[in-house]
Design a protein around this motif. Structure first.
Motif, PDB file in Angstrom:
ATOM      1  N   SER A   1      -0.088 -38.430  30.203  1.00 34.21           N
ATOM      2  CA  SER A   1      -1.436 -38.838  29.185  1.00 34.21           C
ATOM      3  C   SER A   1      -1.318 -38.531  27.816  1.00 34.21           C
ATOM      4  CB  SER A   1      -2.476 -37.993  29.827  1.00 34.21           C
ATOM      5  OG  SER A   1      -2.395 -36.594  29.924  1.00 34.21           O
TER       6      SER A   1
ATOM      7  N   SER B   1      -8.382 -42.903  28.583  1.00 30.04           N
ATOM      8  CA  SER B   1      -9.120 -42.163  29.547  1.00 30.04           C
ATOM      9  C   SER B   1      -8.599 -42.272  31.051  1.00 30.04           C
ATOM     10  CB  SER B   1     -10.821 -42.549  29.377  1.00 30.04           C
ATOM     11  OG  SER B   1     -10.765 -44.024  29.799  1.00 30.04           O
ATOM     12  N   GLN B   2      -9.349 -41.780  31.837  1.00 28.98           N
ATOM     13  CA  GLN B   2      -8.691 -41.889  33.380  1.00 28.98           C
ATOM     14  C   GLN B   2      -9.523 -43.195  33.787  1.00 28.98           C
ATOM     15  OE1 GLN B   2      -6.922 -39.800  34.843  1.00 28.98           O
ATOM     16  NE2 GLN B   2      -6.632 -41.268  36.561  1.00 28.98           N
TER      17      GLN B   2
ATOM     18  N   ARG C   1      -4.954 -44.203  37.274  1.00 36.02           N
ATOM     19  CA  ARG C   1      -4.165 -44.187  35.994  1.00 36.02           C
ATOM     20  C   ARG C   1      -5.039 -43.756  34.747  1.00 36.02           C
ATOM     21  NH1 ARG C   1       0.967 -45.081  37.804  1.00 36.02           N
ATOM     22  NH2 ARG C   1       1.289 -46.697  39.104  1.00 36.02           N
ATOM     23  N   TYR C   2      -4.487 -42.953  33.958  1.00 31.40           N
ATOM     24  CA  TYR C   2      -4.817 -42.698  32.567  1.00 31.40           C
ATOM     25  C   TYR C   2      -4.434 -43.619  31.581  1.00 31.40           C
ATOM     26  CZ  TYR C   2      -5.814 -40.042  28.553  1.00 31.40           C
ATOM     27  OH  TYR C   2      -6.379 -39.437  27.257  1.00 31.40           O
TER      28      TYR C   2
ATOM     29  N   TYR D   1      -0.093 -46.809  29.733  1.00 29.98           N
ATOM     30  CA  TYR D   1      -0.700 -46.023  30.803  1.00 29.98           C
ATOM     31  C   TYR D   1       0.309 -44.825  31.354  1.00 29.98           C
ATOM     32  CZ  TYR D   1       2.091 -48.750  34.395  1.00 29.98           C
ATOM     33  OH  TYR D   1       3.033 -49.366  34.952  1.00 29.98           O
TER      34      TYR D   1
END
Length: 120
Positions: A74, A98-99, A103-104, A119
């Motif tokens: 991240s 963001s989440q 996946r972030y 990602y």
């Protein structure tokens, strides 16, 4: 079957090369070659390239087309998303990191308006 490369069109090979060299800096993705109309980068078995369209027509963004780049963490998603915005010249935010589901991720467009999902 496995996917092993992607090519994005560009209308300014020099500017796009500088953009992706800066974006890929510190990511382990290395520029491995260039011709008069293409520049190639590689990491592991995966290759990425930008190209002036072979038919001589203008490169255009694909509506609904998106390239996903798994960058491993991240923190790296945050860094690269910010890097695109820092590089300016057309690189734009399409969704802050963001989440999102499992996946972030963050979404951006490059200088030629090609959409990238970064990602982890």
């Amino acid at each position: 079957m496995k996917m092993n490369y992607v090519v994005l069109g560009t209308n300014d090979l020099d500017a796009a090369t500088k953009f992706y060299d800066a974006l890929f800096d510190q990511s382990g993705v290395m520029q491995i070659g260039a011709t008069d109309r293409m520049v190639y980068w590689q990491v592991g078995e995966a290759a990425f390239a930008i190209a002036s369209p072979y038919d001589g027509e203008a490169a255009t963004r694909g509506n609904g087309t998106m390239i996903g780049l798994d960058v491993g963490s991240s923190g790296e998603v945050d860094r690269l998303h910010a890097k695109v915005l820092e590089l300016g010249g057309g690189g734009t935010d399409e969704g802050a990191p963001s989440q999102k589901g499992p996946r972030y991720s963050g979404y951006v467009r490059d200088l030629d308006q090609n959409k990238l999902c970064i990602y982890a």
